[in-house]
Design an enzyme around this catalytic site. Structure first.
Site, PDB file in Angstrom:
ATOM      1  N   CYS A 144      28.559  14.934  73.917  1.00  0.00           N
ATOM      2  CA  CYS A 144      29.016  15.524  72.649  1.00  0.00           C
ATOM      3  C   CYS A 144      30.291  16.352  72.794  1.00  0.00           C
ATOM      4  O   CYS A 144      31.207  16.252  71.966  1.00  0.00           O
ATOM      5  CB  CYS A 144      27.906  16.384  72.038  1.00  0.00           C
ATOM      6  SG  CYS A 144      27.099  17.464  73.234  1.00  0.00           S
ATOM      7  N   HIS A 257      29.331  22.369  67.869  1.00  0.00           N
ATOM      8  CA  HIS A 257      30.001  22.873  69.069  1.00  0.00           C
ATOM      9  C   HIS A 257      31.438  23.271  68.715  1.00  0.00           C
ATOM     10  O   HIS A 257      32.113  22.561  67.958  1.00  0.00           O
ATOM     11  CB  HIS A 257      30.094  21.782  70.140  1.00  0.00           C
ATOM     12  CG  HIS A 257      28.797  21.441  70.804  1.00  0.00           C
ATOM     13  ND1 HIS A 257      27.598  22.066  70.525  1.00  0.00           N
ATOM     14  CD2 HIS A 257      28.519  20.513  71.766  1.00  0.00           C
ATOM     15  CE1 HIS A 257      26.642  21.548  71.290  1.00  0.00           C
ATOM     16  NE2 HIS A 257      27.163  20.607  72.041  1.00  0.00           N
TER      17      HIS A 257
END
Lengths: 366, 366
Positions: A144, A257
């Site tokens: 990710c 994130h």
């Protein structure tokens, strides 16, 4: 399966790890994008087998992966650990499915495409050319943190050539799945109530803490997460010698994130030009008006598809350097969405074919 | 005041901003370190005047700063905004006090020492030589993010010469004072209860968010906090051309700032040698055993004095580079403790004199 089959009956899909955070997001993304879903089977660990999951108005019973018959699937979307992926992905490919999976297994193997469709579609073109008849192949979804990074690095590389990349991450609890998210929330409440927090999912309590520990430590003091960013960025961009350096940190954010990124380029690129070329990159949204407190935020990125970039400015410490702030929903573009986009590219070859397939699937269900 | 006076009656201290987080920590630190406190007066804004604060078993009534008589103080510890500091610090210095203050006012003025006692004590030696009779002088406490950074940069510079510094911060809510801490806790609870969070202290809700906005933005897209790290690091280390680059981020941590730091050196310095020279630096504690999940954490640093450093490793992207993780209590070493340490150096000249002064102050109170 040929694209003609998809048009008639929809794509037969197995979802492995269906009860997890990414697994459930596979289903949301498939529904939102009106992916032509035909037969659908959901698999998970024995612990989760027997649960029911809703999709498009129907209930599906989750089956144990160990007992799964891999025959008859066009597509298997995997969200399982590296060990489970290594064991079961080959069973589905052997039975003819295209396997698109989220885990570090196979990612760095030379023959396995590591794909971000907007960044290195050529890795998929290669695969579709070699697939005659059945797919029998696997495609890896990158880590990710890497996906959102390469989404902004690619256009900067095209514009000015990458010389060096340095990144500090601010990674959400969702990166550790539902149990990570649950632990963050439970332990945060505990701290607010004046109790000492505990940790099972994370190495230390994440509530009100910045934890410089994502993945496992290597002998050189680099974590597996940091090494993935280094290795996968190089593979995806096809720059095997690119100097990349990362410090990965888990922060008490639920979903999304963030990354502070320093990019050194071979040729000069001023912030205005960088902003313009980032704005042209499919899948990237520039949010950069600091005077109005506009910059990417995890809360705003969560539940959405783009990779957001802002705080684009000159690096005062380097002649040809830029600094950026990059945020994305790590469960969507960082995992489930990227996987579905890969499947769309490979199984729904053209827009008209895709549309026809969707309509056919909807008729079949009606 | 001469050190002889301090021995007899203790140091006459004014605390400005006494009801704030740093103000209250001034008092804790003075008590813990058995600083020889004589007369003590507490000042704050009109809003906080009239409150009572406990110190060493006595209650003190907080007075309004605007009405303060600055006469008769040996030391004024300021924790107020830049504007209030600019207005009132000169009143105390004119009346003969040594003013040690936390705010950006005057920090970059050439005649004002910007002091971290373990890093640039020479800045204070200069001051004490010029102070004949009364002090009449001010000393600036650097920005909290800068203090913990220079504490680790100094020994690395001595060992191998600094060539470039890059830092990403993970700054706690306590950096915005009690109201910041309160807003984080209140809004976190609100999110856990399913409500939308609000923001007054921070630009956006900090609950479960990484906010790349500390201070105010300049035209170049750099925040005031980032510019402070650049300018103050150079001034403290006496390296006016050192390339420094920073991204400052507020994270949902209560107390304790963390920093991911990349250090490039002029001469090679391996992680083992760096660890050894950091371990010898007064005020720095090395916590670096990643295999046992040992690295600095904000929760462990909060309420303690040292600057902690760990995750010391080679930078894979640079020939002579190191990566570090640096954590400290931003209210203590980042503010109150550093200020008291400065006062100790200047007012309690030698250890025996300091001890005698403490004992005399204790007798006077008994």
């Amino acid at each position: 399966m040929s694209s003609g089959d998809a048009e008639r009956a929809g794509v037969a899909i197995a979802i492995v790890g269906a009860t997890g955070l990414v697994g459930r997001t596979f289903l949301s993304v498939l529904a939102e994008r009106r992916f032509p879903v035909g037969r659908l089977s959901l698999f998970a660990s024995p612990r989760s087998a027997g649960q029911t999951v809703e999709f498009a108005g129907r209930s599906y019973r989750v089956e144990a992966l160990d007992a799964a018959d891999p025959a008859g699937f066009d597509l298997a979307l995997f969200s399982a650990g590296a060990q489970v992926s290594r064991l079961h992905a080959p069973r589905f490919t052997a039975a003819g499915a295209l396997v698109v999976y989220n885990s570090s297994a196979f990612r760095m193997e030379p023959g396995v495409p590591l794909a971000v469709p907007e960044v290195n579609p050529e890795s998929l073109a290669l695969l579709s050319r070699s697939a005659a008849g059945g797919w029998g192949r696997i495609v890896a979804v990158p880590n990710c943190s890497t996906i959102q990074l390469v989404m902004v690095l690619k256009p900067l590389h095209a514009a000015a050539g990458l010389a060096r990349v340095t990144v500090a991450t601010y990674q959400s609890a969702a990166g550790a799945g539902q149990s990570g998210l649950h632990e963050l929330e439970t332990e945060t409440r505990r701290v607010l109530d004046g109790d000492a927090p505990a940790a099972e999912v994370f190495a230390h309590p994440l509530a009100f803490e910045a934890l410089p520990h994502v993945g496992v430590f290597g002998d050189d003091g680099v974590t597996s997460e940091e090494q993935k960013i280094i290795d996968e960025t190089r593979k995806i961009l096809g720059l095997s010698d690119l100097p990349v350096s990362a410090t990965c940190v888990r922060v008490p954010v639920r979903v999304g994130h963030s990354e502070a990124v320093w990019v050194e380029t071979e040729r000069a690129l001023d912030p205005e030009a960088a902003r313009a070329c980032l704005a042209r990159q499919p899948g990237v949204v520039v949010r950069d008006d600091p005077a109005r407190a506009v910059y990417p935020l995890a809360r705003e990125a969560a539940g959405t598809d783009p990779v957001y970039v802002g705080r684009i400015r000159r690096d005062p410490a380097r002649a040809q350097g830029l600094i950026l702030w990059v945020v994305a929903d790590n469960v969507r573009k960082g995992a489930a969405l990227n996987a579905v986009q890969i499947a769309e590219r490979l199984l729904l070859l053209s827009e008209p074919a895709a549309r026809a397939a969707r309509e056919s699937a909807e008729r079949a269900k009606a």
